[in-house]
Enzyme design. Structure first.
Site, PDB file in Angstrom:
ATOM      1  N   GLU B  60      -6.608  -5.117  -1.769  1.00 14.57           N
ATOM      2  CA  GLU B  60      -6.937  -4.473  -0.427  1.00 14.57           C
ATOM      3  C   GLU B  60      -8.557  -4.133  -0.124  1.00 14.57           C
ATOM      4  OE1 GLU B  60      -4.567  -3.390  -2.673  1.00 14.57           O
ATOM      5  OE2 GLU B  60      -2.854  -3.722  -1.368  1.00 14.57           O
ATOM      6  N   HIS B 129       4.508   5.992  -2.145  1.00 15.13           N
ATOM      7  CA  HIS B 129       4.502   4.967  -0.986  1.00 15.13           C
ATOM      8  C   HIS B 129       5.015   5.875   0.483  1.00 15.13           C
ATOM      9  CE1 HIS B 129       3.933   1.776  -3.832  1.00 15.13           C
ATOM     10  NE2 HIS B 129       4.422   0.719  -3.035  1.00 15.13           N
TER      11      HIS B 129
END
Lengths: 319, 323
Positions: B60, B129
């Site tokens: 990322e 998440h």
């Protein structure tokens, strides 16, 4: 190379040396705030490296950026004014020592988070690939940056996408006060490029001509589609990591050995021995450099503080 | 006007902007060959090709870092983070680079960058998440943060974000992708940094956004049956935060409930409530209430997870408490 070019390299190195010495004085006088990381001892690295770039080639570096700025063509005036936090500085006094830049000269900063500019460098090169520009992005960083994740993500992506990046590790032997062997699993930084199947080599960073010659070859290879390459430049910073560094981590003997390898001294002798320039001509370059720095300091000191409205400018382009 | 899903509206905005402007491209994990893990970019790879729909490694920091670099060269990258929870791996590049480069270098660096990130709980994905950390990102000057609650706003705000010269974090809610709504065809722009009144009413103001707009609307429907008329202000953008419609509504109703999916402490509700107190104190008839997520890492178990997330009943209860 023409004589004028030899002298210009010498001039740039001396300008950087004098700029840094004067900066240290101004810091001690309290006229420069924040952190100040001097480039003294490493002048041959960026001078050689940037001397062979084309205008379309992009340069990006870490926070030890004063020398890089000078080599990229920023005036000593706008660098010194930035160090003094003046609105006439290259970043309008809002960046400071660690955040010099001039995008019109393709100098993309001056970045103060260790390793964080490496992914950005990959993006600059991606931008050139996308737009079919035949340009090279040169990304400079210290040995310390090779131990952080950003380095590995960026090198990997540059290889996967075959981006035209020259990764330049300035190995000055210490990440702040921690010696390379105490922080890195391998002693040669270029070994890390092997993990990404990337071609690498090392060069003596105390010799501006050697740095220049290796760089010229690598720029052309990358420009012709070799993909990213890795250059480890062996160098040394003569001063502490930043102002106020007690330097308990290295011996005075070690520093003395390196000082005998002063990159300006080496180049000075080279120019005399090869009869490229006379002692008088070199002294004239030193005099010009000193004049330039005196002028820069006078300019910076006389420059106005940023106006109050500057505080809320440039948060966004729109709104 | 077509009635389409949020997913289709976002996809449409991306497609149309890529057709319109060759400098727009997408990069991210599984955006290309896979078609996007939420199928938002399905068909893009075949149509626009691998140069403009770029699959990245699972990394990322370099996804956002490379998007920043490409934006600096004049392109308009759209970086997709598979979920906003992965934004923490790119935190430095979002808040320390994207949000600061323009200011820190005195205005010379310009980053027309969009970061799309999917957030929200309610799908039993466990604590790492399922987060709604919108307020974290809205904390940083230099970044624009938007989070649409309707398909039309999703399309209009995304187009505005792509055309903006500033870095924009565009937060989508995973459980809204199937939500349908009327969406104008073609060039439809919703300006960034503008709140809007989604439902008119005179008894109480609900300030909300994203998924909680849906929850708040359901609550308002039920309250309407009891004769309670709720006005709903949808923030849509968290930074810049447009308080004008909120204050206008509050000065009419004198009562407010703020509904957000994220945690209450240091959250969007805290910010909005403070601003109401600061700017409309004389109009306050009851303490402002906040409905938000229980202060726990979101659990996997469905019952526990739903207990932690704001529900319609929670909103109804809060509204009745301020009346």
């Amino acid at each position: 190379m023409e004589k004028r070019e030899y002298l210009d390299l010498y001039h740039q190195m001396v300008v950087i040396r004098r700029l840094e010495e004067r900066s240290a004085e101004l810091y001690q006088q309290g006229k420069i705030g924040g952190f100040l990381h001097l480039y003294i001892g490493q002048e041959a690295v960026s001078t050689g490296l940037i001397s062979v770039r084309r205008p379309e080639d992009r340069i990006i570096t870490a926070y030890r950026d004063h020398g890089v700025a000078i080599n990229c063509g920023l005036s000593a005036r706008e660098v010194m004014a930035e160090l003094l936090g003046k609105v006439t500085g290259c970043s309008r006094g809002k960046g400071g020592s660690m955040h010099l830049a001039d995008v019109k000269k393709n100098f993309w900063g001056g970045h103060a988070i260790v390793g964080a500019h490496l992914p950005i460098a990959a993006g600059l090169a991606l931008g050139d690939v996308y737009q079919n520009n035949k340009a090279v992005t040169v990304c400079m960083f210290g040995d310390g940056a090779t131990n952080i994740g950003y380095f590995h993500e960026a090198l990997n992506l540059s290889k996967v996408w075959n981006l035209p990046v020259l990764w330049v590790c300035e190995n000055n032997q210490y990440g702040m006060g921690t010696a390379v062997e105490r922080a890195s699993a391998v002693s040669e930084m270029r070994q890390k490029a092997d993990g990404y199947g990337m071609k690498s080599e090392a060069v003596n960073g105390m010799n501006v001509i050697e740095v220049r010659e290796v760089s010229a070859r690598l720029y052309e290879e990358i420009r012709n589609g070799s993909g990213p390459q890795f250059l480890e430049v062996i160098t040394y910073r003569f001063r502490g990591h930043s102002m106020g560094d007690p330097e308990r981590y290295r011996s005075s003997e070690e520093v003395k050995t390196w000082l005998e390898n002063d990159p300006i001294g080496i180049y000075h002798r080279y120019l005399l021995e090869h009869q490229i320039a006379s002692e008088e001509e070199l002294q004239e370059q030193i005099r010009l450099a000193e004049e330039e720095i005196n002028d820069a300091v006078a300019f910076a000191e006389a420059s106005p503080e940023p106006p109050a409205e500057e505080l809320f400018q440039h948060i966004y382009v729109e709104g | 006007m077509a009635r389409i899903t949020m997913r289709e509206a976002i996809s449409q905005a991306l497609w149309e902007e890529m057709e319109r402007d060759p400098s727009v491209f997408i990069l991210g994990e599984e955006v290309g060959v896979w078609g996007g893990t939420y199928a938002v970019t399905k068909g893009f790879y075949d149509h626009f090709g691998p140069e403009r729909v770029r699959d990245t490694p699972i990394a990322e920091a370099v996804i956002i870092g490379a998007a920043i670099g490409a934006a600096l060269t004049g392109l308009r990258p759209i970086a997709e983070l598979m979920t906003i929870n992965f934004a923490f791996s790119a935190m430095d590049h979002i808040v320390n680079q994207a949000a600061k480069l323009h200011y820190m270098f005195g205005g010379q660096m310009i980053l027309p960058l969009v970061i799309r990130a999917v957030g929200g709980g309610g799908r039993q994905l466990g604590a790492t998440h399922s987060q709604t950390p919108d307020a974290v990102f809205a904390h940083f000057p230099g970044l624009k943060v938007v989070a649409p609650g309707t398909p039309a706003d999703a399309k209009g705000l995304l187009k505005a974000a792509i055309r903006s010269q500033d870095p924009v974090l565009f937060i989508e809610h995973a459980t809204l992708y199937q939500t349908r709504g009327e969406v104008p065809e073609g060039d439809y722009i919703v300006p960034l940094g503008k709140s809007t009144i989604q439902r008119e009413g005179r008894h109480v103001t609900i300030v909300t956004y994203s998924k909680m707009l849906e929850i708040s609307t359901k609550a308002a429907d039920q309250l309407a049956k009891e004769g309670i008329e709720v006005e709903i202000v949808d923030l849509r953008s968290l930074r810049p935060l447009d308080m004008a419609p909120v204050l206008e509504s509050f000065k009419k109703t004198n009562r407010a409930v703020i509904v957000e999916e994220g945690w209450k402490s240091y959250g969007v509700g805290a910010e909005v409530a403070s601003r109401i107190y600061e700017e409309a104190f004389d109009y306050v008839d009851a303490p402002i209430k906040r409905v938000a997520q229980a202060e726990v890492p979101l659990p996997y178990n469905r019952t526990l997870e739903q207990m932690a997330l704001p529900q319609v009943e929670d909103v109804i209860k809060a509204v009745k408490e301020v009346l």
